[in-house]
Design a protein around this motif. Structure first.
Motif, PDB file in Angstrom:
ATOM      1  N   ASP A 197      12.512  -1.244  35.533  1.00  0.00           N
ATOM      2  CA  ASP A 197      13.829  -0.641  35.688  1.00  0.00           C
ATOM      3  C   ASP A 197      14.122   0.172  34.431  1.00  0.00           C
ATOM      4  N   GLU A 198      14.469   1.442  34.610  1.00  0.00           N
ATOM      5  CA  GLU A 198      14.683   2.336  33.466  1.00  0.00           C
ATOM      6  C   GLU A 198      15.792   1.840  32.546  1.00  0.00           C
ATOM      7  N   THR A 199      16.858   1.310  33.108  1.00  0.00           N
ATOM      8  CA  THR A 199      17.950   0.799  32.277  1.00  0.00           C
ATOM      9  C   THR A 199      17.468  -0.337  31.399  1.00  0.00           C
ATOM     10  N   SER A 200      16.691  -1.236  31.956  1.00  0.00           N
ATOM     11  CA  SER A 200      16.155  -2.354  31.180  1.00  0.00           C
ATOM     12  C   SER A 200      15.190  -1.873  30.109  1.00  0.00           C
ATOM     13  N   ALA A 201      14.370  -0.899  30.446  1.00  0.00           N
ATOM     14  CA  ALA A 201      13.406  -0.372  29.486  1.00  0.00           C
ATOM     15  C   ALA A 201      14.119   0.297  28.309  1.00  0.00           C
ATOM     16  N   VAL A 202      15.144   1.062  28.598  1.00  0.00           N
ATOM     17  CA  VAL A 202      15.913   1.720  27.534  1.00  0.00           C
ATOM     18  C   VAL A 202      16.598   0.677  26.671  1.00  0.00           C
ATOM     19  N   LEU A 203      17.198  -0.317  27.298  1.00  0.00           N
ATOM     20  CA  LEU A 203      17.882  -1.368  26.551  1.00  0.00           C
ATOM     21  C   LEU A 203      16.892  -2.143  25.680  1.00  0.00           C
ATOM     22  N   LYS A 204      15.707  -2.395  26.207  1.00  0.00           N
ATOM     23  CA  LYS A 204      14.688  -3.092  25.434  1.00  0.00           C
ATOM     24  C   LYS A 204      14.295  -2.271  24.213  1.00  0.00           C
ATOM     25  N   ARG A 205      14.057  -0.975  24.391  1.00  0.00           N
ATOM     26  CA  ARG A 205      13.703  -0.116  23.253  1.00  0.00           C
ATOM     27  C   ARG A 205      14.814  -0.098  22.214  1.00  0.00           C
ATOM     28  N   GLN A 206      16.053   0.012  22.670  1.00  0.00           N
ATOM     29  CA  GLN A 206      17.180   0.036  21.745  1.00  0.00           C
ATOM     30  C   GLN A 206      17.288  -1.286  20.987  1.00  0.00           C
ATOM     31  N   ALA A 207      17.086  -2.398  21.692  1.00  0.00           N
ATOM     32  CA  ALA A 207      17.182  -3.711  21.055  1.00  0.00           C
ATOM     33  C   ALA A 207      16.077  -3.889  20.014  1.00  0.00           C
ATOM     34  N   LEU A 208      14.863  -3.454  20.331  1.00  0.00           N
ATOM     35  CA  LEU A 208      13.770  -3.563  19.367  1.00  0.00           C
ATOM     36  C   LEU A 208      14.033  -2.702  18.134  1.00  0.00           C
ATOM     37  N   ALA A 253      16.995  -1.808  17.061  1.00  0.00           N
ATOM     38  CA  ALA A 253      18.129  -2.431  16.364  1.00  0.00           C
ATOM     39  C   ALA A 253      17.652  -3.623  15.541  1.00  0.00           C
ATOM     40  N   LEU A 254      16.791  -4.435  16.118  1.00  0.00           N
ATOM     41  CA  LEU A 254      16.265  -5.597  15.412  1.00  0.00           C
ATOM     42  C   LEU A 254      15.490  -5.174  14.169  1.00  0.00           C
ATOM     43  N   HIS A 255      14.701  -4.130  14.317  1.00  0.00           N
ATOM     44  CA  HIS A 255      13.927  -3.646  13.179  1.00  0.00           C
ATOM     45  C   HIS A 255      14.855  -3.106  12.086  1.00  0.00           C
ATOM     46  N   ALA A 256      15.892  -2.379  12.469  1.00  0.00           N
ATOM     47  CA  ALA A 256      16.842  -1.838  11.492  1.00  0.00           C
ATOM     48  C   ALA A 256      17.532  -2.956  10.725  1.00  0.00           C
ATOM     49  N   ILE A 257      17.882  -4.021  11.427  1.00  0.00           N
ATOM     50  CA  ILE A 257      18.511  -5.171  10.762  1.00  0.00           C
ATOM     51  C   ILE A 257      17.513  -5.827   9.808  1.00  0.00           C
ATOM     52  N   VAL A 307      15.006  -4.588   8.187  1.00  0.00           N
ATOM     53  CA  VAL A 307      14.691  -3.821   6.978  1.00  0.00           C
ATOM     54  C   VAL A 307      15.936  -3.432   6.196  1.00  0.00           C
ATOM     55  N   GLY A 308      17.118  -3.826   6.694  1.00  0.00           N
ATOM     56  CA  GLY A 308      18.361  -3.534   5.979  1.00  0.00           C
ATOM     57  C   GLY A 308      18.729  -2.072   5.964  1.00  0.00           C
ATOM     58  N   ALA A 309      18.397  -1.353   7.046  1.00  0.00           N
ATOM     59  CA  ALA A 309      18.633   0.088   7.080  1.00  0.00           C
ATOM     60  C   ALA A 309      20.071   0.462   7.414  1.00  0.00           C
ATOM     61  N   ASN A 310      20.899  -0.489   7.800  1.00  0.00           N
ATOM     62  CA  ASN A 310      22.248  -0.170   8.274  1.00  0.00           C
ATOM     63  C   ASN A 310      23.324  -0.795   7.413  1.00  0.00           C
ATOM     64  N   ASP A 311      24.525  -0.219   7.528  1.00  0.00           N
ATOM     65  CA  ASP A 311      25.678  -0.856   6.901  1.00  0.00           C
ATOM     66  C   ASP A 311      26.214  -1.913   7.861  1.00  0.00           C
ATOM     67  N   MET A 312      27.261  -2.629   7.460  1.00  0.00           N
ATOM     68  CA  MET A 312      27.776  -3.739   8.268  1.00  0.00           C
ATOM     69  C   MET A 312      28.236  -3.296   9.656  1.00  0.00           C
ATOM     70  N   ARG A 313      28.910  -2.150   9.743  1.00  0.00           N
ATOM     71  CA  ARG A 313      29.386  -1.668  11.041  1.00  0.00           C
ATOM     72  C   ARG A 313      28.213  -1.425  11.981  1.00  0.00           C
ATOM     73  N   ASP A 330      24.220  -3.075  16.271  1.00  0.00           N
ATOM     74  CA  ASP A 330      22.850  -3.482  16.580  1.00  0.00           C
ATOM     75  C   ASP A 330      22.805  -4.878  17.185  1.00  0.00           C
ATOM     76  N   LEU A 331      23.568  -5.796  16.623  1.00  0.00           N
ATOM     77  CA  LEU A 331      23.604  -7.157  17.166  1.00  0.00           C
ATOM     78  C   LEU A 331      24.154  -7.157  18.593  1.00  0.00           C
ATOM     79  N   ASP A 332      25.135  -6.315  18.869  1.00  0.00           N
ATOM     80  CA  ASP A 332      25.677  -6.210  20.223  1.00  0.00           C
ATOM     81  C   ASP A 332      24.618  -5.672  21.188  1.00  0.00           C
ATOM     82  N   THR A 333      23.832  -4.694  20.748  1.00  0.00           N
ATOM     83  CA  THR A 333      22.748  -4.152  21.572  1.00  0.00           C
ATOM     84  C   THR A 333      21.723  -5.232  21.886  1.00  0.00           C
ATOM     85  N   ILE A 334      21.359  -6.025  20.874  1.00  0.00           N
ATOM     86  CA  ILE A 334      20.400  -7.112  21.075  1.00  0.00           C
ATOM     87  C   ILE A 334      20.965  -8.149  22.039  1.00  0.00           C
TER      88      ILE A 334
END
Length: 109
Positions: free
Chosen positions: A66-77, A79-83, A85-91, A96-100
């Motif tokens: 399902d394309e929606t699931s695939a997109v969400l999976k990519r976004q979650a991965l 987001a997890l990687h950004a968290i 490596v500390g690439a993001n600010d708190m907002r 990212d946590l909401d996406t996951i």
């Protein structure tokens, strides 16, 4: 695909700032680093989408996720990687946590 690092190394960010400002050794602010990380992440996501689209072209229709699931999976991965490596600010971390969380809610129990 998910083993790639979406944050450019500091040396590369420094080179980009030197090129941008026309002087070597320019100060690289946290905003500069954040912008470079977001640009790298966007490029990473675009590349990942192209690879997924290419894979879908050769996989028979019944097995296509399902394309929606695939997109969400990519976004979650991403987001997890950004968290991790500390690439993001708190907002951005909260986003990212909401996406996951949304991706995990899509999983079957």
């Amino acid at each position: 695909m998910t083993n790639q690092h979406p944050t450019p190394p500091p040396e590369l960010v420094q080179q980009w700032m030197d090129d941008l400002y026309g002087e070597p050794g320019q100060f690289v602010s946290s905003d500069d680093k954040a912008l470079a990380a977001r640009a790298a992440r966007w490029g990473y996501e675009q590349h990942e989408k192209e690879l997924l689209d290419a894979m879908h072209a050769v996989v028979p229709q019944p097995y296509e996720p399902d394309e929606t699931s695939a997109v969400l999976k990519r976004q979650a991965l991403a987001a997890l990687h950004a968290i991790a490596v500390g690439a993001n600010d708190m907002r951005e971390q909260h986003q990212d946590l909401d996406t996951i969380r949304k991706a995990l809610e899509q999983l079957d129990d």
